[in-house]
Design an enzyme around this catalytic site. Structure first.
Site, PDB file in Angstrom:
ATOM      1  N   LEU A 345      14.429 -11.701 -18.944  1.00  0.00           N
ATOM      2  CA  LEU A 345      14.903 -12.744 -19.851  1.00  0.00           C
ATOM      3  C   LEU A 345      14.999 -12.229 -21.283  1.00  0.00           C
ATOM      4  O   LEU A 345      14.240 -11.343 -21.684  1.00  0.00           O
ATOM      5  CB  LEU A 345      13.970 -13.959 -19.797  1.00  0.00           C
ATOM      6  CG  LEU A 345      13.721 -14.565 -18.423  1.00  0.00           C
ATOM      7  CD1 LEU A 345      13.004 -15.890 -18.561  1.00  0.00           C
ATOM      8  CD2 LEU A 345      14.992 -14.731 -17.626  1.00  0.00           C
ATOM      9  N   CYS A 346      15.914 -12.843 -22.044  1.00  0.00           N
ATOM     10  CA  CYS A 346      16.141 -12.374 -23.413  1.00  0.00           C
ATOM     11  C   CYS A 346      15.141 -13.018 -24.364  1.00  0.00           C
ATOM     12  O   CYS A 346      15.534 -13.751 -25.274  1.00  0.00           O
ATOM     13  CB  CYS A 346      17.539 -12.737 -23.874  1.00  0.00           C
ATOM     14  SG  CYS A 346      18.739 -12.746 -22.587  1.00  0.00           S
ATOM     15  N   THR A 347      13.884 -12.806 -24.102  1.00  0.00           N
ATOM     16  CA  THR A 347      12.868 -13.318 -25.026  1.00  0.00           C
ATOM     17  C   THR A 347      11.656 -12.399 -24.990  1.00  0.00           C
ATOM     18  O   THR A 347      11.247 -11.952 -23.908  1.00  0.00           O
ATOM     19  CB  THR A 347      12.429 -14.762 -24.668  1.00  0.00           C
ATOM     20  OG1 THR A 347      11.152 -15.008 -25.273  1.00  0.00           O
ATOM     21  CG2 THR A 347      12.296 -14.989 -23.163  1.00  0.00           C
ATOM     22  N   LEU A 385      18.199 -19.196 -17.455  1.00  0.00           N
ATOM     23  CA  LEU A 385      19.091 -18.033 -17.448  1.00  0.00           C
ATOM     24  C   LEU A 385      19.812 -17.811 -16.110  1.00  0.00           C
ATOM     25  O   LEU A 385      20.516 -16.799 -15.932  1.00  0.00           O
ATOM     26  CB  LEU A 385      18.365 -16.743 -17.851  1.00  0.00           C
ATOM     27  CG  LEU A 385      18.617 -16.304 -19.296  1.00  0.00           C
ATOM     28  CD1 LEU A 385      18.141 -17.328 -20.304  1.00  0.00           C
ATOM     29  CD2 LEU A 385      17.978 -14.964 -19.578  1.00  0.00           C
TER      30      LEU A 385
END
Ligand SMILES: Cc1ncc(COP(=O)(O)O)c(C=O)c1O
Length: 399
Positions: A345-347, A385
């Site tokens: 995930l983009c975190t 996502l």
């Protein structure tokens, strides 16, 4: 390098086995949760030996996986549910059910009352709605009162007593409410007193149970009737992090059992989720990419906080610490390195393990995250996502 929690003893073999089956059998199916039913069954047996005569209820919220519920049903005395969804999931089992949790909708109350489920009332308003619905249905509803006690479960990861709360009816208002539901012709089932979750301190659990019994005895004398059932809650924790130790439930049983004589006409239940299933679960995720950045090595996997939020430190923890993890595909005595294991995930929150020492792993290898059997997939934002939902498998050496 940062420390991680201890790997449960059942999973220390290299190569790893889960439910008597080699991890290779599951490794091709990542991301996947595998639940070892041998561990769940042995937990239940241990509870029975430590608390003879006390009913064991399973809190479905900890892990509602249907094959797990089916395997547990013959071994536990009741299911504690928390929603209309959990009501549907537990349909068809012979086990008595109780329904706790704030904000029960009328449609949920109606189906639960119609199905003969005990409603653990969380407020006077909920009692009014339950009585009105039961009146419409022409049923004497099974109602218990969840009490918001004056005390809390010290040291628990999640406290649910001793303060203003959406959970339960404040203890001083309970006798009047019980008189009201008795006058209305309801089938009063007793008290539910759940003071906290994830407690590892044996003395704190013993104290909380003693306070619970005192409180129930006091309330019973105010009401002038014995509660048919006292649900003592539970809250037994499991050791996720470095330095934490398992709960000595036998020591709790030894103190609790003589205390039950204070309510001679009452049955007792302990309601557990995490302690029964938490250590049985292993989350397996595959390394997709291996990269270096400013001197650190990252293993990027096919799942992360979207599947196992708790291990990333984003489910109710204040300071992020490492769950126990391993490279499930490693050979014995492989060389090790310090790595950070992340999800896709983009975190930056998506960290399964931060700077831990693991056998050197490459893309294709599989990471095992332990202690994943409770509040795992069902407590994670798996749709976030748009990655696929992970598989779940129940494994047992007898099957
Ligand atoms: C009413 C109730 N019962 C049981 C549980 C299960 O707790 P645990 O999984 O810690 O045993 C919870 C957890 O929040 C709860 O709120």
């Amino acid at each position: 390098m940062k420390p991680m929690g201890a790997i449960p003893t059942a999973f220390r073999d290299v190569p790893l086995t889960i439910g008597g089956r080699p991890v290779d059998e599951f490794a091709a199916q990542t991301p996947v949760f595998v639940y070892d039913f041998d561990i769940v069954a042995s937990r239940i047996a241990r509870f029975r030996a430590a608390f003879p005569g006390v009913d064991l209820h399973y809190a479905v919220k900890a892990n509602p996986f249907a094959p797990l519920l089916a395997a547990m049903a013959p071994l536990v005395d009741g299911f504690d549910i928390a929603s209309g969804g959990e009501l549907a999931m537990t349909e068809g089992f012979a086990n008595p059910r109780s329904f706790a949790g704030p904000g029960k909708r009328d449609v949920e109350l109606e189906s639960a009352i119609g199905a003969g489920v005990t409603i653990n009332l969380e407020s006077a308003g909920e009692a009014d709605r339950a009585l009105a619905i039961a009146g419409r249905l022409g049923i004497a509803p099974k109602l218990a009162v969840r009490v918001n006690p004056e005390f809390e479960l010290r040291g628990s990861g999640m406290r649910m007593g001793g303060r203003a709360s959406p959970f339960g009816v404040d203890a001083d208002q309970v006798p009047a409410l019980i008189k009201r539901i008795l006058d209305a012709g309801a089938d009063w089932r007793g008290f539910h007193i759940f003071a906290g979750s994830q407690a590892l301190d044996v003395q704190a659990i013993i104290d909380s149970q003693a306070h619970t019994i005192d409180l129930a005895a006091r309330l019973a004398s105010d009401v002038g009737a014995s509660p048919p059932l006292l649900n003592l809650g539970g809250g037994f924790g499991i050791p996720y992090f470095p330095g934490e130790l398992p709960v000595d439930i036998e020591a709790i049983g030894k103190v609790l059992l003589p205390g039950l004589g204070a309510l001679p006409d009452t049955r007792f239940a302990i309601e557990l989720g995490r302690w029964l299933v938490g250590e049985a679960g292993v989350y397996l995720t595959r390394v997709v990419d291996r990269k270096q950045s400013r001197g650190e090595t990252f293993l990027v996997c096919d799942g992360g906080l979207n599947h196992q939020l708790a291990a990333t430190g984003n489910l109710g923890t204040v300071v992020r610490r490492n769950y126990p993890v391993a490279v499930a595909t490693a050979v014995p005595n492989a060389p090790t390195e310090t790595v950070t294991v992340v999800g896709p995930l983009c975190t930056p929150l998506d960290r399964l393990a931060d700077q831990v020492e693991l056998p050197v792993a490459q893309p294709g290898d599989v990471i095992a995250v332990f202690m994943a059997g409770a509040y795992g997939l069902s407590a994670s934002p798996w749709e976030f996502l748009g990655h696929p939902r992970p598989l779940e498998i129940l494994a047992a050496s007898a099957t």
